[in-house]
Design an enzyme around this catalytic site. Structure first.
Site, PDB file in Angstrom:
ATOM      1  N   HIS A 191      65.495  40.420 136.849  1.00 50.92           N
ATOM      2  CA  HIS A 191      66.181  39.111 136.770  1.00 50.92           C
ATOM      3  C   HIS A 191      65.339  38.143 135.956  1.00 50.92           C
ATOM      4  CE1 HIS A 191      68.463  35.624 138.849  1.00 50.92           C
ATOM      5  NE2 HIS A 191      67.705  35.091 137.910  1.00 50.92           N
ATOM      6  N   HIS A 195      65.516  34.882 132.586  1.00 57.15           N
ATOM      7  CA  HIS A 195      66.221  34.049 131.607  1.00 57.15           C
ATOM      8  C   HIS A 195      65.404  34.014 130.321  1.00 57.15           C
ATOM      9  CE1 HIS A 195      68.750  32.379 134.884  1.00 57.15           C
ATOM     10  NE2 HIS A 195      67.673  32.652 135.592  1.00 57.15           N
ATOM     11  N   LYS A 225      77.148  38.664 136.670  1.00 63.93           N
ATOM     12  CA  LYS A 225      76.445  37.665 137.474  1.00 63.93           C
ATOM     13  C   LYS A 225      77.410  36.633 138.040  1.00 63.93           C
ATOM     14  CE  LYS A 225      73.086  35.190 139.085  1.00 63.93           C
ATOM     15  NZ  LYS A 225      71.733  34.851 138.699  1.00 63.93           N
ATOM     16  N   HIS A 276      73.929  34.787 142.603  1.00 63.89           N
ATOM     17  CA  HIS A 276      73.145  33.592 142.937  1.00 63.89           C
ATOM     18  C   HIS A 276      73.727  33.085 144.252  1.00 63.89           C
ATOM     19  CE1 HIS A 276      70.723  29.913 141.893  1.00 63.89           C
ATOM     20  NE2 HIS A 276      71.429  29.519 142.932  1.00 63.89           N
ATOM     21  N   HIS A 312      66.900  36.633 143.785  1.00 58.81           N
ATOM     22  CA  HIS A 312      65.835  35.672 144.147  1.00 58.81           C
ATOM     23  C   HIS A 312      65.982  35.127 145.570  1.00 58.81           C
ATOM     24  CE1 HIS A 312      69.034  33.045 142.789  1.00 58.81           C
ATOM     25  NE2 HIS A 312      68.748  33.139 141.524  1.00 58.81           N
ATOM     26  N   ASP A 314      62.868  35.931 137.861  1.00 62.45           N
ATOM     27  CA  ASP A 314      63.636  34.702 137.646  1.00 62.45           C
ATOM     28  C   ASP A 314      62.882  33.750 136.722  1.00 62.45           C
ATOM     29  OD1 ASP A 314      65.775  32.983 137.755  1.00 62.45           O
ATOM     30  OD2 ASP A 314      65.175  32.056 139.650  1.00 62.45           O
TER      31      ASP A 314
HETATM   32  C1  NCD Z   1      67.437  29.065 136.421  1.00 60.15           C
HETATM   33  C2  NCD Z   1      67.545  28.535 134.997  1.00 60.15           C
HETATM   34  O1  NCD Z   1      66.847  27.563 134.667  1.00 60.15           O
HETATM   35  O2  NCD Z   1      68.293  29.121 134.212  1.00 60.15           O
HETATM   36  N1  NCD Z   1      66.707  28.126 137.214  1.00 60.15           N
HETATM   37  C3  NCD Z   1      66.071  28.379 138.371  1.00 60.15           C
HETATM   38  O3  NCD Z   1      65.576  27.437 138.985  1.00 60.15           O
HETATM   39  N2  NCD Z   1      65.957  29.596 138.837  1.00 60.15           N
HETATM   40  C4  NCD Z   1      68.787  29.320 136.939  1.00 60.15           C
HETATM   41  C5  NCD Z   1      68.814  30.137 138.186  1.00 60.15           C
HETATM   42  O4  NCD Z   1      68.503  31.319 138.177  1.00 60.15           O
HETATM   43  O5  NCD Z   1      69.152  29.577 139.227  1.00 60.15           O
HETATM   44 ZN    ZN Z   2      67.730  33.074 137.581  1.00 63.30          ZN
END
Ligand code: NCD
Ligand code: ZN
Length: 345
Positions: free
Chosen positions: A14, A16, A100, A137, A175, A248
């Site tokens: 997981h 970004h 997702k 989520h 998460h 995450d």
């Molecule tokens: C994530 C993001 O910034 O894309 N932020 C976070 O606090 N984890 C989004 C998410 O996974 O909730």
């Molecule tokens: Zn995330």
């Protein structure tokens, strides 16, 4: 005392990557440690179709340094209007590894998320039939639920029903931050698993609020009480195949974190393995680290484990307070702290 640990090359289930300059500069941090990563689709606009995912995958591949073997695993952002045929085609063509579910407005770039989980029941039915993994989520977004209760409330309002109504659907509760989530995953069948981030193993909610507001410890779901952190540490190090690594990592520039309305997200990628192994070491559980980092995820997703190995060694080193990113700077997870383990390669 064990001074080096060698494990099969791990995956991040997981994270970004964002897009553009930020993406180009953060991909190498992940690619040097992990062979694969589940890439979240919450771009603006989100990755909702096979074509968008293919194009995004190509942009990521172009950012992987020469000679580094790394495969991004793409996900489809579910919305009220997701086309089950497009999703199924994307999965059968090997573009989508998972889809997702963001409840609308739960977190960064989730405005296009699902407004009512029942609206996507036809999509979930199709995913169950095709064996497509659902990444969730798990936070309710209604204003009447306290931000610290949103994960536990999501289980009762939605997740229990999803698991009952789609008993063969593979679900990753992403998460997780509470003992409620640990219990739910443990009580469910083998089709339900969870990812755990490094930050939720290291900090409780005091780290966000005591001694002044600490924006670099703020992410969603927000860290909870100490009893929850301890439950997560127990689950992660237990050896149970239901729990696996998902950082995450969510990069936001320093300027977007240190402001009157700071973004949620912790940039965990640069020191991810060092961060996790520190926890396993503290819990006297180095023997279960490889399962969590490299074996349980592939087993759940039905993918082969990676070839090759990585090594970590017990060496004190200082993590820089900031790293340069996209002409600005970003604060990495553990920025300004000492870590007791170092990634060798
Ligand atoms: C994530 C993001 O910034 O894309 N932020 C976070 O606090 N984890 C989004 C998410 O996974 O909730
Ligand atoms: Zn995330």
């Amino acid at each position: 005392m064990t001074d080096t640990v060698t494990i099969r090359r791990p995956d991040d289930w997981h994270l970004h990557f964002r897009d553009g300059d930020v993406m180009r500069e953060v991909v190498p941090y992940t690619a040097r440690q992990f062979a694969r990563a589940i890439v979240m689709p919450n771009l603006s606009p989100p990755v909702t179709t096979v074509e968008l995912a293919k194009a995004y995958r190509e942009r990521i591949m172009a950012a992987v340094p020469q000679g580094v073997d790394f495969t991004p695993l793409m996900t489809c952002y579910l919305s009220d209007t997701t086309d089950p045929d497009d999703l199924a085609r994307g999965a059968s063509e090997g573009v989508f590894t998972a889809a997702k579910l963001y409840p609308a407005n739960a977190t960064t770039n989730s405005a296009h998320g699902v407004s009512d989980v029942e609206k996507i029941y036809p999509v979930l039915e199709r995913m169950e039939a095709e064996g497509i993994v659902l990444c969730v989520h798990g936070e309710v977004t209604s204003a009447d639920i306290d931000v610290f209760d949103r994960e536990a409330a999501f289980i009762e309002r939605y997740l229990r029903d999803i698991v009952v109504n789609f008993p063969k659907l593979k679900v990753v509760f992403e998460h997780i931050t509470t003992s409620d989530a640990v219990d739910f995953v443990m009580e469910s069948g083998p089709q339900v698993a969870a990812t755990i981030t490094p930050q939720h193993l290291h900090i409780n909610r005091n780290a966000i609020l005591v001694g002044g507001i600490q924006p670099h410890n703020y992410c969603l779901p927000v860290a909870k009480r100490e009893e929850h952190r301890l439950a997560l540490r127990k689950a992660a190090t237990s050896g149970s195949p239901k729990f696996f690594l998902g950082t995450d990592s969510a990069p936001h520039l320093r300027s977007a974190k240190e402001t009157s309305c700071g973004c949620a997200g912790i940039f965990g990628a640069p020191y991810a393995l060092e961060s996790y192994i520190t926890v396993f070491d503290e819990e006297d559980a180095l023997d279960t680290f490889e399962g969590f980092a490299s074996l349980h995820g592939p087993a759940f997703y039905g993918l082969p484990v990676n070839e090759g190995e990585v090594t970590l060694e017990r060496v004190e080193h200082a993590v820089p307070e900031t790293l340069p990113l996209a002409g600005e700077e970003i604060v990495p997870w553990h920025g300004g702290q000492e870590l007791g383990w170092r990634f060798v390669g």
